[in-house]
Design an enzyme around this catalytic site. Structure first.
Site, short mmCIF file in Angstrom:
data_model
loop_
_atom_site.label_atom_id
_atom_site.label_comp_id
_atom_site.label_asym_id
_atom_site.label_seq_id
_atom_site.Cartn_x
_atom_site.Cartn_y
_atom_site.Cartn_z
N ARG A 71 40.10 46.66 -69.91
CA ARG A 71 38.92 46.21 -69.16
C ARG A 71 39.21 46.20 -67.65
NH1 ARG A 71 33.49 45.81 -68.62
NH2 ARG A 71 32.84 43.77 -67.87
N ASP B 226 23.50 41.76 -67.39
CA ASP B 226 24.65 42.64 -67.52
C ASP B 226 24.90 42.83 -69.02
OD1 ASP B 226 27.22 43.92 -66.77
OD2 ASP B 226 28.08 42.11 -67.67
N ASN C 229 26.71 49.16 -66.07
CA ASN C 229 27.54 50.28 -65.65
C ASN C 229 27.67 51.34 -66.76
OD1 ASN C 229 28.12 49.42 -63.09
ND2 ASN C 229 30.16 48.62 -63.56
#
Ligand code: LAC
Length: 232
Positions: free
Chosen positions: A45, A14, A121
């Site tokens: 966040r 990640d 992402n």
């Protein structure tokens, strides 16, 4: 002595909060919103992650730049400040530094001959800018963005990008993330998951979401090669 487990054939990471450090966002937010830095950074966040999940569930794709910009506006509104005072934060996720231990770990995996990748992402552009800015891009072999499937983690379609890129079954892939929800999603997909904690003493305070997946293994940076069966 044999390693405790069969070796993985690739290790994917990640990006945000795992390879790069989110902590500098606090000071950056503090500069634009004195007295609110920690709240805005944390809210930013949280809103970013929340929006990514909602957009995926509702089939309302937008790239991570948009999600991130809208999340900042929501976090500012949450603490009652004008987002215009935070203009300097535009692109802040692309200027984050590498986390301590990240580069060393990637180099160690390269020395062991293990292919690595970033699965994030972030949009392809964001990942490129962030990983280059943090000095990590040249240390990983592959990069995959959710752009290709227009859904966000922990949707299985995203994790599948890594198995397809590596040409491996999920069980042969190690996945490293500091985000509990990502650890849960990756474990559900079938990866060998290391839930990265900065140090042993913070492990106890953290809990992976209770969604009935195999418990990801908790690990610190230097435990990863052994955990993945790559060293003794
Ligand atoms: C990533 C964020 C969400 O996928 O941690 O890089």
């Amino acid at each position: 002595m044999r390693p405790p487990t069969e070796p993985v054939a690739a290790v994917w990471f990640d990006l945000y909060g795992t390879l790069v450090d989110l902590d500098p966002l606090v000071d950056a937010c503090e500069a634009g919103a004195p007295g609110h830095g920690a709240d805005v950074a944390e809210g930013w966040r949280a809103r970013q992650v929340e929006a990514s999940w909602l957009r995926t569930l509702m089939d309302r794709w937008a790239p991570f730049e948009t999600v991130t910009r809208e999340a900042l506006a929501a976090a500012a509104a949450d603490v009652g400040i004008d987002v215009a005072t935070l203009d300097a934060l535009d692109g802040a996720f692309e200027r984050l530094p590498a986390r301590q231990g990240a580069a060393e770990c990637l180099r160690a995996l390269r020395d062991l001959g293990v292919p690595t990748g970033i699965l994030s992402n972030g949009s392809a552009t964001m990942i490129e800018r962030t990983s280059r800015g943090a000095g990590l891009r040249d240390l990983v072999d592959e990069v995959r963005s959710v752009d290709a499937v227009r859904r966000y983690k922990p949707d299985p379609a995203v994790y599948r990008l890594a198995t397809e890129a590596s040409g491996l079954e999920a069980a042969r892939v190690g996945f490293v993330t500091a985000n509990g929800w990502d650890a849960a999603g990756a474990a559900a997909f079938g990866f060998r998951v290391a839930w990265l904690r900065p140090a042993r003493d913070v492990v106890v305070a953290a809990v992976v979401p209770a969604v009935g997946v195999p418990d990801p293994v908790v690990a610190t940076w230097n435990e990863l090669p052994r955990l993945f069966g790559l060293s003794h």
